[in-house]
Motif scaffolding. Structure first.
Motif, PDB file in Angstrom:
ATOM      1  N   ILE A 203       0.843  -1.205   0.000  1.00 30.41           N
ATOM      2  CA  ILE A 203       0.000   0.000   0.000  1.00 30.41           C
ATOM      3  C   ILE A 203       0.875   1.251   0.000  1.00 30.41           C
ATOM      4  O   ILE A 203       0.593   2.216  -0.723  1.00 30.41           O
ATOM      5  N   LYS A 204       1.941   1.252   0.809  1.00 29.92           N
ATOM      6  CA  LYS A 204       2.820   2.419   0.868  1.00 29.92           C
ATOM      7  C   LYS A 204       3.507   2.668  -0.477  1.00 29.92           C
ATOM      8  O   LYS A 204       3.586   3.812  -0.940  1.00 29.92           O
ATOM      9  N   ILE A 205       3.994   1.594  -1.103  1.00 28.57           N
ATOM     10  CA  ILE A 205       4.726   1.755  -2.361  1.00 28.57           C
ATOM     11  C   ILE A 205       3.788   2.188  -3.487  1.00 28.57           C
ATOM     12  O   ILE A 205       4.012   3.198  -4.164  1.00 28.57           O
ATOM     13  N   LEU A 206       2.717   1.402  -3.696  1.00 29.15           N
ATOM     14  CA  LEU A 206       1.801   1.698  -4.790  1.00 29.15           C
ATOM     15  C   LEU A 206       0.994   2.967  -4.522  1.00 29.15           C
ATOM     16  O   LEU A 206       0.697   3.730  -5.440  1.00 29.15           O
ATOM     17  N   GLY A 207       0.654   3.172  -3.257  1.00 29.44           N
ATOM     18  CA  GLY A 207      -0.053   4.398  -2.914  1.00 29.44           C
ATOM     19  C   GLY A 207       0.809   5.623  -3.143  1.00 29.44           C
ATOM     20  O   GLY A 207       0.321   6.667  -3.611  1.00 29.44           O
ATOM     21  N   GLY A 208       2.097   5.506  -2.814  1.00 24.33           N
ATOM     22  CA  GLY A 208       3.020   6.615  -3.050  1.00 24.33           C
ATOM     23  C   GLY A 208       3.157   6.933  -4.531  1.00 24.33           C
ATOM     24  O   GLY A 208       3.194   8.106  -4.924  1.00 24.33           O
ATOM     25  N   ARG A 209       3.215   5.881  -5.352  1.00 25.63           N
ATOM     26  CA  ARG A 209       3.305   6.092  -6.802  1.00 25.63           C
ATOM     27  C   ARG A 209       2.038   6.776  -7.324  1.00 25.63           C
ATOM     28  O   ARG A 209       2.113   7.677  -8.167  1.00 25.63           O
ATOM     29  N   ALA A 210       0.903   6.333  -6.833  1.00 23.36           N
ATOM     30  CA  ALA A 210      -0.367   6.929  -7.269  1.00 23.36           C
ATOM     31  C   ALA A 210      -0.439   8.402  -6.863  1.00 23.36           C
ATOM     32  O   ALA A 210      -0.900   9.252  -7.635  1.00 23.36           O
ATOM     33  N   MET A 211       0.019   8.701  -5.643  1.00 25.22           N
ATOM     34  CA  MET A 211       0.025  10.090  -5.181  1.00 25.22           C
ATOM     35  C   MET A 211       0.917  10.953  -6.075  1.00 25.22           C
ATOM     36  O   MET A 211       0.552  12.082  -6.432  1.00 25.22           O
ATOM     37  N   TYR A 212       2.083  10.412  -6.428  1.00 25.86           N
ATOM     38  CA  TYR A 212       3.004  11.156  -7.285  1.00 25.86           C
ATOM     39  C   TYR A 212       2.363  11.469  -8.634  1.00 25.86           C
ATOM     40  O   TYR A 212       2.433  12.600  -9.133  1.00 25.86           O
ATOM     41  N   LYS A 213       1.689  10.464  -9.203  1.00 18.65           N
ATOM     42  CA  LYS A 213       1.039  10.654 -10.500  1.00 18.65           C
ATOM     43  C   LYS A 213      -0.074  11.692 -10.403  1.00 18.65           C
ATOM     44  O   LYS A 213      -0.207  12.564 -11.268  1.00 18.65           O
ATOM     45  N   GLU A 214      -0.880  11.591  -9.350  1.00 22.97           N
ATOM     46  CA  GLU A 214      -1.987  12.525  -9.187  1.00 22.97           C
ATOM     47  C   GLU A 214      -1.491  13.959  -8.968  1.00 22.97           C
ATOM     48  O   GLU A 214      -2.099  14.914  -9.427  1.00 22.97           O
ATOM     49  N   ARG A 215      -0.359  14.079  -8.271  1.00 21.36           N
ATOM     50  CA  ARG A 215       0.171  15.408  -7.962  1.00 21.36           C
ATOM     51  C   ARG A 215       0.849  16.047  -9.173  1.00 21.36           C
ATOM     52  O   ARG A 215       0.629  17.232  -9.467  1.00 21.36           O
ATOM     53  N   HIS A 216       1.675  15.259  -9.905  1.00 25.62           N
ATOM     54  CA  HIS A 216       2.530  15.857 -10.924  1.00 25.62           C
ATOM     55  C   HIS A 216       2.015  15.675 -12.350  1.00 25.62           C
ATOM     56  O   HIS A 216       2.316  16.516 -13.216  1.00 25.62           O
ATOM     57  N   ARG A 217       1.270  14.611 -12.618  1.00 26.65           N
ATOM     58  CA  ARG A 217       0.806  14.386 -13.987  1.00 26.65           C
ATOM     59  C   ARG A 217      -0.657  14.777 -14.147  1.00 26.65           C
ATOM     60  O   ARG A 217      -1.006  15.582 -15.010  1.00 26.65           O
ATOM     61  N   VAL A 218      -1.511  14.191 -13.350  1.00 28.04           N
ATOM     62  CA  VAL A 218      -2.945  14.463 -13.460  1.00 28.04           C
ATOM     63  C   VAL A 218      -3.299  15.799 -12.822  1.00 28.04           C
ATOM     64  O   VAL A 218      -4.260  16.457 -13.213  1.00 28.04           O
ATOM     65  N   LYS A 219      -2.485  16.177 -11.800  1.00 23.21           N
ATOM     66  CA  LYS A 219      -2.645  17.457 -11.091  1.00 23.21           C
ATOM     67  C   LYS A 219      -4.018  17.592 -10.431  1.00 23.21           C
ATOM     68  O   LYS A 219      -4.693  18.626 -10.542  1.00 23.21           O
ATOM     69  N   THR A 220      -4.411  16.544  -9.738  1.00 28.09           N
ATOM     70  CA  THR A 220      -5.662  16.588  -8.978  1.00 28.09           C
ATOM     71  C   THR A 220      -5.433  16.910  -7.508  1.00 28.09           C
ATOM     72  O   THR A 220      -6.394  17.187  -6.786  1.00 28.09           O
ATOM     73  N   LEU A 221      -4.199  16.855  -7.040  1.00 24.13           N
ATOM     74  CA  LEU A 221      -3.897  17.121  -5.635  1.00 24.13           C
ATOM     75  C   LEU A 221      -3.457  18.569  -5.450  1.00 24.13           C
ATOM     76  O   LEU A 221      -2.728  19.123  -6.274  1.00 24.13           O
ATOM     77  N   ASP A 222      -3.903  19.158  -4.356  1.00 25.47           N
ATOM     78  CA  ASP A 222      -3.462  20.496  -3.989  1.00 25.47           C
ATOM     79  C   ASP A 222      -3.356  20.574  -2.468  1.00 25.47           C
ATOM     80  O   ASP A 222      -3.568  19.567  -1.767  1.00 25.47           O
ATOM     81  N   GLU A 223      -3.043  21.746  -1.951  1.00 26.32           N
ATOM     82  CA  GLU A 223      -2.845  21.898  -0.510  1.00 26.32           C
ATOM     83  C   GLU A 223      -4.114  21.610   0.278  1.00 26.32           C
ATOM     84  O   GLU A 223      -4.052  21.185   1.433  1.00 26.32           O
ATOM     85  N   ALA A 224      -5.258  21.819  -0.327  1.00 29.27           N
ATOM     86  CA  ALA A 224      -6.522  21.632   0.383  1.00 29.27           C
ATOM     87  C   ALA A 224      -6.934  20.180   0.476  1.00 29.27           C
ATOM     88  O   ALA A 224      -7.419  19.719   1.515  1.00 29.27           O
ATOM     89  N   ASN A 225      -6.754  19.411  -0.616  1.00 28.54           N
ATOM     90  CA  ASN A 225      -7.276  18.041  -0.595  1.00 28.54           C
ATOM     91  C   ASN A 225      -6.232  16.963  -0.317  1.00 28.54           C
ATOM     92  O   ASN A 225      -6.586  15.836   0.036  1.00 28.54           O
ATOM     93  N   GLU A 226      -4.940  17.299  -0.432  1.00 36.76           N
ATOM     94  CA  GLU A 226      -3.929  16.263  -0.224  1.00 36.76           C
ATOM     95  C   GLU A 226      -3.950  15.668   1.188  1.00 36.76           C
ATOM     96  O   GLU A 226      -3.825  14.452   1.346  1.00 36.76           O
ATOM     97  N   PRO A 227      -4.137  16.462   2.259  1.00 34.22           N
ATOM     98  CA  PRO A 227      -4.224  15.839   3.587  1.00 34.22           C
ATOM     99  C   PRO A 227      -5.381  14.857   3.714  1.00 34.22           C
ATOM    100  O   PRO A 227      -5.266  13.844   4.418  1.00 34.22           O
ATOM    101  N   LEU A 228      -6.490  15.118   3.034  1.00 36.89           N
ATOM    102  CA  LEU A 228      -7.623  14.195   3.066  1.00 36.89           C
ATOM    103  C   LEU A 228      -7.264  12.877   2.383  1.00 36.89           C
ATOM    104  O   LEU A 228      -7.628  11.791   2.852  1.00 36.89           O
TER     105      LEU A 228
END
Length: 251
Positions: A203-228
């Protein structure tokens, strides 16, 4: 549908703990419990605090406290029957999973809360490991399952028709205007601990990869929703049976 074996007593104990913490921070007097059922939480609150408790439910036939009035409203198509800014605390334990439009009900809760008031909700935690694995091989989260078709009675009594995960509960509260949204659980499931040992590294490895993709490629993460999003794979979220959220209406 999977039998509903969740211990409401443990949920009520945790909700009461959060209610008492609010009372220690600032004295309050008016409490609304939505979907109170037999009145178990109301009984606990009244035993611990000298406050005025109101109840809103779809029926008054369930209430076991003889002196407790129940205000009847079908929240699938009716607003809360109270004026704006009427309550200091609103609780709704195991309610939103029964509602067709829970977001509208959260906006109603915001409306009837006083500025600075607190909202405490609980719903089955569909993100725990047992639930995630059940969805993988069956397609239904824990405490949710195949419903009889065109059986409206289920929707107003025992039917869980709306599985809502932590992220969407928190997002809905913030969207309604609430602040300081925080997750809590009633207790950790022992049955999930062995699964956690084997699955957590993955979960940590694959979840981390997914977070990276969402943050840098898809750009769905921001300061407001990333903690959630980060909270979704916390130990409590992976093991907690029930998710309980606490949030405040801005003063």
């Amino acid at each position: 549908m999977q039998p509903y074996f969740m211990s409401v007593d443990r949920i009520h104990k945790k909700v009461l703990e959060l209610v008492l913490a609010e009372h220690r921070c600032h004295q309050w007097t008016h409490h609304l419990d939505i979907g109170a059922g037999h009145g178990g939480l109301i009984k606990r609150v009244k035993a611990a605090l000298k406050v005025q408790s109101s109840v809103c439910d779809y029926t008054d036939t369930l209430m076991k406290l003889p002196s407790q009035k129940v205000d009847i409203a079908n929240l699938n198509n009716e607003p809360l029957p109270y004026a704006d800014a009427s309550f200091d605390v609103v609780t709704a334990t195991e309610v939103i999973e029964h509602l067709e439009d829970y977001r509208q009900v959260l906006r109603e809760i915001y409306r009837v809360l006083k500025p600075g008031g607190v909202c405490i909700l609980s719903t089955p935690n569909i993100l725990n490991l047992n639930s995630r694995l059940r969805f993988l091989w069956f397609g239904f989260w824990n405490l949710f399952g195949p419903l009889p078709v065109k059986n409206s009675a289920l929707y107003s009594t025992g039917g869980h028709i709306n599985p809502v995960s932590w992220f969407y509960v928190a997002h809905s509260l913030l969207d309604a205007g609430f602040a300081d949204v925080s997750p809590h659980i009633d207790h950790r499931q022992r049955s999930g601990m062995a699964k956690l040992i084997f699955l957590y590294p993955l979960i940590k490895i694959l979840g981390g990869r997914a977070m990276y993709k969402e943050r840098h490629r898809v750009k769905t993460l921001d300061e407001a929703n990333e903690p959630l999003v980060r909270a979704m794979n916390s130990i409590d979220m992976l093991l907690g049976r029930t998710i309980i959220t606490k949030s405040h209406k801005s003063a």
